[in-house]
Design a protein around this motif. Structure first.
Motif, PDB file in Angstrom:
ATOM      1  N   TYR A 250       7.079  31.745  10.560  1.00 43.87           N
ATOM      2  CA  TYR A 250       8.077  30.762  10.153  1.00 43.87           C
ATOM      3  C   TYR A 250       8.745  31.174   8.838  1.00 43.87           C
ATOM      4  O   TYR A 250       8.112  31.785   7.981  1.00 43.87           O
ATOM      5  N   ARG A 251       9.987  30.706   8.670  1.00 45.18           N
ATOM      6  CA  ARG A 251      10.618  30.782   7.357  1.00 45.18           C
ATOM      7  C   ARG A 251      10.070  29.643   6.500  1.00 45.18           C
ATOM      8  O   ARG A 251       9.818  28.555   7.015  1.00 45.18           O
ATOM      9  N   LEU A 252       9.853  29.910   5.205  1.00 40.53           N
ATOM     10  CA  LEU A 252       9.477  28.861   4.246  1.00 40.53           C
ATOM     11  C   LEU A 252      10.540  28.855   3.154  1.00 40.53           C
ATOM     12  O   LEU A 252      10.738  29.858   2.479  1.00 40.53           O
TER      13      LEU A 252
ATOM     14  N   GLY B 277      -2.759  28.781  13.024  1.00 39.27           N
ATOM     15  CA  GLY B 277      -3.224  27.403  12.963  1.00 39.27           C
ATOM     16  C   GLY B 277      -3.012  26.679  14.272  1.00 39.27           C
ATOM     17  O   GLY B 277      -2.960  27.318  15.339  1.00 39.27           O
ATOM     18  N   VAL B 278      -2.857  25.357  14.182  1.00 41.55           N
ATOM     19  CA  VAL B 278      -2.713  24.537  15.394  1.00 41.55           C
ATOM     20  C   VAL B 278      -1.527  23.592  15.218  1.00 41.55           C
ATOM     21  O   VAL B 278      -1.211  23.177  14.101  1.00 41.55           O
TER      22      VAL B 278
ATOM     23  N   GLU C 242       7.347  19.715  17.797  1.00 36.99           N
ATOM     24  CA  GLU C 242       6.620  20.930  18.173  1.00 36.99           C
ATOM     25  C   GLU C 242       6.493  21.958  17.042  1.00 36.99           C
ATOM     26  O   GLU C 242       5.600  22.803  17.074  1.00 36.99           O
ATOM     27  N   LEU C 243       7.350  21.883  16.026  1.00 36.80           N
ATOM     28  CA  LEU C 243       7.285  22.876  14.951  1.00 36.80           C
ATOM     29  C   LEU C 243       6.277  22.530  13.854  1.00 36.80           C
ATOM     30  O   LEU C 243       5.824  23.419  13.129  1.00 36.80           O
ATOM     31  N   ALA C 244       5.940  21.248  13.705  1.00 38.15           N
ATOM     32  CA  ALA C 244       5.016  20.849  12.631  1.00 38.15           C
ATOM     33  C   ALA C 244       3.641  21.466  12.908  1.00 38.15           C
ATOM     34  O   ALA C 244       3.127  21.390  14.016  1.00 38.15           O
TER      35      ALA C 244
ATOM     36  N   ARG D 159      -3.743  23.462   5.522  1.00 33.74           N
ATOM     37  CA  ARG D 159      -2.522  22.957   4.884  1.00 33.74           C
ATOM     38  C   ARG D 159      -1.461  22.714   5.947  1.00 33.74           C
ATOM     39  O   ARG D 159      -1.520  23.252   7.045  1.00 33.74           O
ATOM     40  N   LEU D 160      -0.506  21.875   5.550  1.00 28.15           N
ATOM     41  CA  LEU D 160       0.592  21.562   6.447  1.00 28.15           C
ATOM     42  C   LEU D 160       1.689  22.626   6.315  1.00 28.15           C
ATOM     43  O   LEU D 160       1.870  23.188   5.238  1.00 28.15           O
ATOM     44  N   VAL D 161       2.409  22.890   7.410  1.00 25.07           N
ATOM     45  CA  VAL D 161       3.601  23.740   7.357  1.00 25.07           C
ATOM     46  C   VAL D 161       4.705  23.030   8.147  1.00 25.07           C
ATOM     47  O   VAL D 161       4.569  22.807   9.349  1.00 25.07           O
ATOM     48  N   VAL D 162       5.755  22.635   7.434  1.00 27.80           N
ATOM     49  CA  VAL D 162       6.889  21.943   8.063  1.00 27.80           C
ATOM     50  C   VAL D 162       8.127  22.797   7.797  1.00 27.80           C
ATOM     51  O   VAL D 162       8.815  22.622   6.799  1.00 27.80           O
ATOM     52  N   PRO D 163       8.444  23.748   8.687  1.00 29.47           N
ATOM     53  CA  PRO D 163       9.372  24.824   8.322  1.00 29.47           C
ATOM     54  C   PRO D 163      10.826  24.398   8.137  1.00 29.47           C
ATOM     55  O   PRO D 163      11.583  25.131   7.523  1.00 29.47           O
ATOM     56  N   TRP D 164      11.220  23.217   8.640  1.00 30.44           N
ATOM     57  CA  TRP D 164      12.616  22.794   8.474  1.00 30.44           C
ATOM     58  C   TRP D 164      12.831  21.979   7.214  1.00 30.44           C
ATOM     59  O   TRP D 164      13.935  21.542   6.918  1.00 30.44           O
TER      60      TRP D 164
END
Ligand code: MTE
Length: 324
Positions: free
Chosen positions: A135-137, A151-152, A207-209, A229-234
């Motif tokens: 993903y982009r961050l 991750g999941v 689906e991206l979270a 940790r959380l990853v929310v790429p948008w």
């Protein structure tokens, strides 16, 4: 007294600590008998790096969710961080996050759901297979990286916890332990601890979270938010909360850390948006890491960080300049 455990890549070869010593330190730090065992996350392959304590993970590549942009090198991903619990300098987390013990780890689940309780991390993750998603961050400070997370999907974990119909938001909290987190002991800290974040339920179910437990194929280095940790790429990077110890399902929109700190600068939604500038700087471009003075590597920022197709429908009819 805490003993600093630095990842191997910041140490010269001669200083690399043998695993037995590292594990003893870990045991000493936590004071817990048996806590010295390897991080017991499912899908673990083996301890492949004795000095750092990071473990290789077993995962499938979720190419359908991954960008093919050039990945940011591991050295940058793990040396240039925001994790205010360990200081406000970009190098502070790599220096000091080793003072946090991440094994054993548990997550308190509470609020509007059928399965509340205290979950050992391995129990929370057991039902799920790991995926790698590149993903982009995009940080609100106008720098960005491309990171291969492992991750999941957050949605899978949420389904397992069975939120009820009153659950409109999901709230997350980071560990609050000034003994292990020197930034929380600092008299100059402006953050009201613990670090807090939240998502609307439909955002969390998108689906991206993602809940990351690793990057570059191994368990997360502490500075990147170990062990989960959380990853929310948008959304801007500050939504991607690290080292999570609490998940709460709530009826009301929760207060989040950066919004509490400066509500006119940071909002609850925090969607990446080149059309809405930060009050003090433009959001039209970003510095893609690695970057340097001679090669700053500025690129154009894209709406929803390039994930418009997957997430734009969540904000239909909303004024994104008002709900920034
Ligand atoms: N989570 C906690 N608990 N504390 C923090 O200071 N910083 C956020 C986010 N999560 C932060 C956090 C910010 S501003 C960013 S840009 C990302 O973490 C950075 O993640 P990285 O260091 O893994 O690149």
């Amino acid at each position: 007294m805490l003993i600093k455990q630095r990842p191997s890549w910041v140490l010269p070869e001669s200083e690399v600590t043998p695993k037995s010593i590292y594990l003893n330190r870990r045991k000493f730090m936590t004071g817990a008998i048996g806590a010295a065992a390897s991080l017991t996350v499912p899908g673990l392959l083996h301890a492949n790096d004795a000095s750092s304590g990071l473990k290789a993970l077993d995962y499938r590549s979720a190419t359908e969710y991954s960008t093919d942009e050039k990945k940011t090198p591991l050295d940058d991903v793990t040396a240039y961080n925001n994790f205010y619990e360990f200081g406000t300098g970009k190098g502070d987390p790599a220096k000091y996050a080793g003072e946090m013990s991440v094994d054993p780890w548990s997550v308190e689940v509470e609020g509007e759901c059928e399965r509340p309780g205290r979950y050992a991390l391995e129990d929370l993750l057991k039902p799920h297979d790991y995926e790698e998603r590149i993903y982009r961050l995009r940080c609100v400070e106008a720098w960005s990286m491309v990171i291969p997370w492992v991750g999941v999907p957050l949605a899978d974990v949420i389904k397992q916890l069975q939120p009820n119909s009153r659950a409109k938001y999901v709230y997350f909290e980071t560990l609050h332990d000034p003994k292990q987190m020197r930034g929380q002991r600092s008299l100059f800290s402006t953050v009201e601890w613990p670090y807090r974040e939240g998502l609307r339920m439909d955002e969390a179910m998108n689906e991206l979270a993602f809940l990351a437990v690793g990057l570059y194929g191994e368990t997360l280095p502490n500075q990147n938010g170990a062990p989960i940790r959380l990853v929310v790429p948008w959304k801007y990077g500050f939504k991607s909360i690290k080292s999570i110890v609490r998940i709460r399902f709530a009826e009301e929109q929760p207060k989040t850390s950066w919004e509490m700190l400066a509500p006119n600068e940071y909002g609850f939604y925090a969607n990446v948006n080149p059309e809405v500038d930060h009050p003090r700087w433009s959001q039209k471009q970003e510095r893609r890491l690695p970057s340097g003075i001679l090669r700053p590597n500025w690129i154009e920022t894209t709406k929803f960080n390039g994930y418009e197709e997957q997430v734009a429908h969540l904000y239909k009819g909303m004024d994104l300049a008002k709900y920034y």
